[in-house]
Design a protein around this motif. Sequence first.
Motif, PDB file in Angstrom:
ATOM      1  N   MET A   1       0.845  -1.172   0.000  1.00 17.51           N
ATOM      2  CA  MET A   1       0.000   0.000   0.000  1.00 17.51           C
ATOM      3  C   MET A   1       0.896   1.243   0.000  1.00 17.51           C
ATOM      4  O   MET A   1       1.802   1.366   0.807  1.00 17.51           O
ATOM      5  N   SER A   2       0.626   2.125  -0.917  1.00 17.16           N
ATOM      6  CA  SER A   2       1.462   3.321  -1.010  1.00 17.16           C
ATOM      7  C   SER A   2       1.036   4.350   0.033  1.00 17.16           C
ATOM      8  O   SER A   2      -0.026   4.245   0.654  1.00 17.16           O
ATOM      9  N   THR A   3       1.864   5.333   0.200  1.00 14.75           N
ATOM     10  CA  THR A   3       1.588   6.396   1.161  1.00 14.75           C
ATOM     11  C   THR A   3       0.335   7.161   0.768  1.00 14.75           C
ATOM     12  O   THR A   3      -0.463   7.547   1.617  1.00 14.75           O
ATOM     13  N   PHE A   4       0.132   7.363  -0.541  1.00 16.30           N
ATOM     14  CA  PHE A   4      -1.046   8.098  -0.998  1.00 16.30           C
ATOM     15  C   PHE A   4      -2.329   7.354  -0.631  1.00 16.30           C
ATOM     16  O   PHE A   4      -3.293   7.954  -0.172  1.00 16.30           O
ATOM     17  N   ASP A   5      -2.351   6.027  -0.827  1.00 11.77           N
ATOM     18  CA  ASP A   5      -3.537   5.246  -0.490  1.00 11.77           C
ATOM     19  C   ASP A   5      -3.805   5.302   1.010  1.00 11.77           C
ATOM     20  O   ASP A   5      -4.962   5.425   1.428  1.00 11.77           O
ATOM     21  N   ARG A   6      -2.768   5.213   1.798  1.00  7.46           N
ATOM     22  CA  ARG A   6      -2.928   5.255   3.247  1.00  7.46           C
ATOM     23  C   ARG A   6      -3.481   6.618   3.680  1.00  7.46           C
ATOM     24  O   ARG A   6      -4.391   6.705   4.487  1.00  7.46           O
ATOM     25  N   GLN A   7      -2.951   7.690   3.087  1.00  9.97           N
ATOM     26  CA  GLN A   7      -3.425   9.041   3.427  1.00  9.97           C
ATOM     27  C   GLN A   7      -4.874   9.229   2.973  1.00  9.97           C
ATOM     28  O   GLN A   7      -5.672   9.851   3.678  1.00  9.97           O
TER      29      GLN A   7
ATOM     30  N   MET B   1      -7.131   6.897   2.767  1.00 11.51           N
ATOM     31  CA  MET B   1      -7.975   6.151   3.702  1.00 11.51           C
ATOM     32  C   MET B   1      -8.132   6.912   5.020  1.00 11.51           C
ATOM     33  O   MET B   1      -9.222   6.949   5.607  1.00 11.51           O
ATOM     34  N   ILE B   2      -7.062   7.543   5.487  1.00  9.69           N
ATOM     35  CA  ILE B   2      -7.130   8.324   6.726  1.00  9.69           C
ATOM     36  C   ILE B   2      -8.064   9.517   6.534  1.00  9.69           C
ATOM     37  O   ILE B   2      -8.899   9.809   7.398  1.00  9.69           O
ATOM     38  N   ASP B   3      -7.950  10.205   5.402  1.00  3.25           N
ATOM     39  CA  ASP B   3      -8.824  11.341   5.120  1.00  3.25           C
ATOM     40  C   ASP B   3     -10.289  10.924   5.050  1.00  3.25           C
ATOM     41  O   ASP B   3     -11.167  11.618   5.564  1.00  3.25           O
ATOM     42  N   ARG B   4     -10.542   9.784   4.397  1.00  2.00           N
ATOM     43  CA  ARG B   4     -11.914   9.303   4.296  1.00  2.00           C
ATOM     44  C   ARG B   4     -12.474   8.939   5.669  1.00  2.00           C
ATOM     45  O   ARG B   4     -13.626   9.272   5.995  1.00  2.00           O
ATOM     46  N   ALA B   5     -11.672   8.308   6.512  1.00  2.00           N
ATOM     47  CA  ALA B   5     -12.114   7.960   7.861  1.00  2.00           C
ATOM     48  C   ALA B   5     -12.391   9.225   8.677  1.00  2.00           C
ATOM     49  O   ALA B   5     -13.371   9.280   9.431  1.00  2.00           O
ATOM     50  N   ASP B   6     -11.562  10.242   8.517  1.00  2.00           N
ATOM     51  CA  ASP B   6     -11.784  11.513   9.214  1.00  2.00           C
ATOM     52  C   ASP B   6     -13.090  12.164   8.775  1.00  2.00           C
ATOM     53  O   ASP B   6     -13.846  12.672   9.599  1.00  2.00           O
ATOM     54  N   ARG B   7     -13.346  12.159   7.472  1.00  2.85           N
ATOM     55  CA  ARG B   7     -14.600  12.742   6.969  1.00  2.85           C
ATOM     56  C   ARG B   7     -15.810  11.997   7.509  1.00  2.85           C
ATOM     57  O   ARG B   7     -16.793  12.599   7.925  1.00  2.85           O
ATOM     58  N   GLU B   8     -15.748  10.654   7.487  1.00  2.00           N
ATOM     59  CA  GLU B   8     -16.866   9.862   7.994  1.00  2.00           C
ATOM     60  C   GLU B   8     -17.086  10.112   9.482  1.00  2.00           C
ATOM     61  O   GLU B   8     -18.227  10.216   9.936  1.00  2.00           O
ATOM     62  N   TYR B   9     -16.012  10.234  10.237  1.00  2.00           N
ATOM     63  CA  TYR B   9     -16.132  10.509  11.664  1.00  2.00           C
ATOM     64  C   TYR B   9     -16.775  11.877  11.893  1.00  2.00           C
ATOM     65  O   TYR B   9     -17.676  12.020  12.721  1.00  2.00           O
ATOM     66  N   ASP B  10     -16.330  12.888  11.147  1.00  2.00           N
ATOM     67  CA  ASP B  10     -16.906  14.229  11.291  1.00  2.00           C
ATOM     68  C   ASP B  10     -18.391  14.233  10.939  1.00  2.00           C
ATOM     69  O   ASP B  10     -19.197  14.902  11.597  1.00  2.00           O
ATOM     70  N   GLU B  11     -18.766  13.476   9.895  1.00  2.00           N
ATOM     71  CA  GLU B  11     -20.180  13.396   9.525  1.00  2.00           C
ATOM     72  C   GLU B  11     -20.994  12.714  10.620  1.00  2.00           C
ATOM     73  O   GLU B  11     -22.107  13.146  10.936  1.00  2.00           O
TER      74      GLU B  11
END
Length: 56
Positions: A1-7, A9-19
Amino acid sequence: MSTFDRQAMIDRADREYDEDVERMRIKNKGDMYPIWGILAFGLFCMSLGFLLARSI
């Protein structure tokens, strides 16, 4: 998994948490009305007690 994919996924998890947090905040907004009512009633009673104490 590249750094971009990991980042991504982290961004998507943050957005879902904020929602989810925003959804919970909106859902629980009505639960505060009784608390504000009790606080206002308490302040009203304290002001009446102060006026009664001043008149005696």
